[in-house]
Design a protein around this motif. Structure first.
Motif, short mmCIF file in Angstrom:
data_model
loop_
_atom_site.label_atom_id
_atom_site.label_comp_id
_atom_site.label_asym_id
_atom_site.label_seq_id
_atom_site.Cartn_x
_atom_site.Cartn_y
_atom_site.Cartn_z
N HIS A 300 -17.47 30.84 22.88
CA HIS A 300 -17.98 32.18 23.18
C HIS A 300 -16.85 33.19 22.94
N THR A 301 -17.19 34.47 22.98
CA THR A 301 -16.18 35.51 22.73
C THR A 301 -15.02 35.41 23.71
N SER A 302 -15.28 34.96 24.92
CA SER A 302 -14.20 34.83 25.91
C SER A 302 -13.23 33.72 25.56
N ASP A 303 -13.57 32.88 24.58
CA ASP A 303 -12.69 31.77 24.19
C ASP A 303 -11.71 32.15 23.07
N PHE A 304 -11.87 33.36 22.51
CA PHE A 304 -10.89 33.79 21.51
C PHE A 304 -9.53 33.96 22.18
N ARG A 305 -8.48 33.55 21.48
CA ARG A 305 -7.14 33.62 22.06
C ARG A 305 -6.52 34.99 21.83
N ASN A 306 -5.71 35.44 22.78
CA ASN A 306 -4.98 36.69 22.61
C ASN A 306 -3.85 36.56 21.60
N SER A 307 -3.36 35.35 21.43
CA SER A 307 -2.33 35.09 20.42
C SER A 307 -2.65 33.76 19.74
N GLY A 308 -2.43 33.72 18.44
CA GLY A 308 -2.76 32.50 17.69
C GLY A 308 -4.22 32.47 17.32
N MET A 309 -4.52 31.86 16.18
CA MET A 309 -5.90 31.85 15.69
C MET A 309 -6.46 30.46 15.52
N GLU A 310 -5.64 29.43 15.52
CA GLU A 310 -6.12 28.07 15.28
C GLU A 310 -6.74 27.51 16.56
N ILE A 311 -7.93 26.96 16.43
CA ILE A 311 -8.62 26.39 17.59
C ILE A 311 -9.16 25.01 17.25
N SER A 312 -9.36 24.22 18.28
CA SER A 312 -9.99 22.90 18.14
C SER A 312 -11.26 22.90 18.96
N LEU A 313 -12.31 22.33 18.40
CA LEU A 313 -13.58 22.24 19.11
C LEU A 313 -13.85 20.78 19.47
N ASP A 314 -14.39 20.59 20.64
CA ASP A 314 -14.64 19.20 21.08
C ASP A 314 -16.11 18.96 21.41
N PRO A 332 -15.98 37.65 16.49
CA PRO A 332 -16.87 38.22 17.50
C PRO A 332 -17.95 39.08 16.82
N ARG A 333 -19.16 38.95 17.29
CA ARG A 333 -20.25 39.80 16.80
C ARG A 333 -20.37 41.07 17.63
N VAL A 334 -20.12 40.96 18.91
CA VAL A 334 -20.34 42.08 19.82
C VAL A 334 -19.25 42.10 20.88
N GLY A 335 -18.93 43.30 21.37
CA GLY A 335 -17.93 43.42 22.43
C GLY A 335 -16.79 44.31 22.00
N THR A 336 -16.80 45.55 22.46
CA THR A 336 -15.81 46.53 22.04
C THR A 336 -14.39 46.02 22.21
N ARG A 337 -14.14 45.31 23.30
CA ARG A 337 -12.77 44.90 23.62
C ARG A 337 -12.32 43.65 22.89
N CYS A 338 -13.21 42.97 22.17
CA CYS A 338 -12.79 41.70 21.54
C CYS A 338 -13.01 41.68 20.04
N LEU A 339 -13.42 42.79 19.45
CA LEU A 339 -13.75 42.79 18.02
C LEU A 339 -12.54 42.49 17.13
N GLU A 340 -11.33 42.70 17.63
CA GLU A 340 -10.16 42.43 16.80
C GLU A 340 -9.81 40.95 16.71
N HIS A 341 -10.45 40.12 17.51
CA HIS A 341 -10.11 38.70 17.53
C HIS A 341 -10.70 37.93 16.34
N LYS A 342 -10.13 36.80 16.05
CA LYS A 342 -10.64 35.88 15.03
C LYS A 342 -10.08 34.49 15.32
N ALA A 343 -10.76 33.47 14.81
CA ALA A 343 -10.31 32.09 15.05
C ALA A 343 -10.65 31.24 13.83
N ILE A 344 -9.77 30.27 13.57
CA ILE A 344 -10.00 29.32 12.49
C ILE A 344 -10.07 27.92 13.09
#
Length: 406
Positions: A300-314, A332-344
């Motif tokens: 979910h959007t709350s799972d985007f990290r503030n630093s670093g972009m690499e994530i693992s899914l389980d 992120p699709r929606v959320g003014t405060r989290c639109l700058e995030h991204k994850a790989i």
């Protein structure tokens, strides 16, 4: 028909302030509005005066000769400040004929307001009044931005060399249906300023995009319009001038900054977009609450990290939900405060919520797409391209049309 029925339900809200979408003006915002207007003395009018926040700001900083506030709710009038020369009329602003009788045809030196916002149905006479004040407006199906009605009604009671200052929603400065109003205003006013307010301007519990519109009338007409942005303390953070034609189309600084940035990026990409590279963008298939009720682990959007972009899914592979896997990019699709995030995704797989987009590029363009999406320039593009008056959101169409520099 569904949209119309939804609007009818919205209008059925019992609380008038909730029904009309009216939010009280924070004192610091009221002070900033009067400071930017810079007018003093004279006779003042406010339609929809609420509990008197702007009235108090007028009294404190403008040394008015008189002030008239018009308010529908007696309980709000009871809260208004009482000062010599201040009076409050209990009246429905949408009843134009009787409002004119109550004001006795007076003209005012200055008008201010933080009118109700949102699209509402107007009574037939009010619709007629709206079209009388701005004949080129299209009021199809009787629905119109109600703050536009309040602004037009206020300006109609202004002296030829008067000034006005309003806190308005997005429809007035950037809505397509308000283009006739912006054109009329630019053709008649001597000076126009429009400032974007912080997204949290009305408090940390409220996210809404709003604006301060400042208008001054005189013997000349404006050759340009000043567009700016206020910081969290309501001080001017950015300021630029734009020609009349550009301002008619849009009076929001962010819009023009995005247009310039987009044009530059399209030149750098030679017109190549995400769609041209065969990128697919898929929204998640369930909401966060639905996944939680099902007991399914998800991103979910709350799972985007503030630093670093690499994530693992389980998560476990399943054809029941949209899945993200190694190499996919999550945005992120929606959320003014989290639109700058991204994850790989670098390992594992799992479902993701409908507040998240999965971006998947063909292998031959993977590196190019990853470099672009993880860049600061792309972050700025996405934040500027986000739509919405409250929580900002991105669309599949806008992302597929995003330029991808080589």
């Amino acid at each position: 028909m569904k949209k119309l029925e939804a609007m009818k339900r919205y209008r059925a809200v019992k609380d008038p302030r909730a029904r009309l979408g009216q939010v009280m003006t924070p004192p610091l915002m009221a002070d900033a509005l009067l400071r930017l207007l810079g007018s003093s003395g004279g006779n003042w009018l406010e339609l929809g005066s609420g509990s008197g926040r702007l009235a108090e700001a007028v009294r404190n900083s403008a040394a008015p000769l008189s002030y008239v506030g018009v308010e529908l709710e007696p309980s709000m009038i009871d809260l208004c400040p009482r000062h010599p020369g201040f009076e409050y009329l209990e009246h429905d602003v949408l009843s134009a004929a009787s409002l004119g009788c109550s004001l006795e045809g007076r003209e005012f030196d200055h008008v201010v307001g933080n009118p109700p916002y949102g699209v509402h149905g107007l009574p037939p006479k009010a619709k007629g009044r709206l079209l009388q004040l701005c004949p080129d407006l299209e009021a199809a199906f009787h629905w119109t931005p109600i703050d536009l009605y309040f602004v037009l009604e206020s300006l109609s009671r202004l002296k030829s060399t008067g000034t006005g200052a309003f806190i308005v929603g997005a429809d007035i400065p950037c809505g397509a249906q308000s283009i006739p109003f912006r054109k009329m205003l630019i053709e008649q006013a001597s000076e126009i300023e429009c400032y974007e307010l912080p997204i949290k301007a009305f408090g940390h519990r409220v996210e809404v995009q709003s604006y301060m519109l400042i208008v001054r009338f005189g013997r000349t007409t404006a050759q340009h319009v000043v567009l700016g942005r206020l910081d969290d303390e309501f001080n001017v953070a950015s300021l630029r001038r734009f020609g009349r034609d550009l301002a008619v189309q849009n009076m929001v600084l962010t819009h023009h900054e995005f247009r310039e940035m987009d044009e530059q990026l399209r030149r750098a990409s030679q017109g190549v977009t995400m769609k041209d590279l065969g990128v697919s963008i898929i929204r998640g298939s369930r909401s966060r609450s639905e996944f939680s009720q099902l007991g399914v682990a998800h991103f979910h959007t709350s799972d985007f990290r503030n630093s670093g972009m690499e994530i693992s899914l389980d998560g476990k592979g399943s054809s029941d939900y949209q899945q993200a896997t190694v190499g996919d990019i999550l945005l992120p699709r929606v959320g003014t405060r989290c639109l700058e995030h991204k994850a790989i995704v670098v390992s594992g797989q799992g479902p993701y919520s409908e507040s998240v987009f999965r971006v998947r590029a063909p292998a031959k363009h993977q590196d190019r797409v990853v470099r672009w999406i993880t860049s600061d320039a792309c972050t700025g593009w996405r934040k500027s391209a986000a739509q919405g008056a409250c929580a900002k959101h991105l669309t599949v169409t806008s992302l597929l049309g995003m330029p991808v520099p080589a």
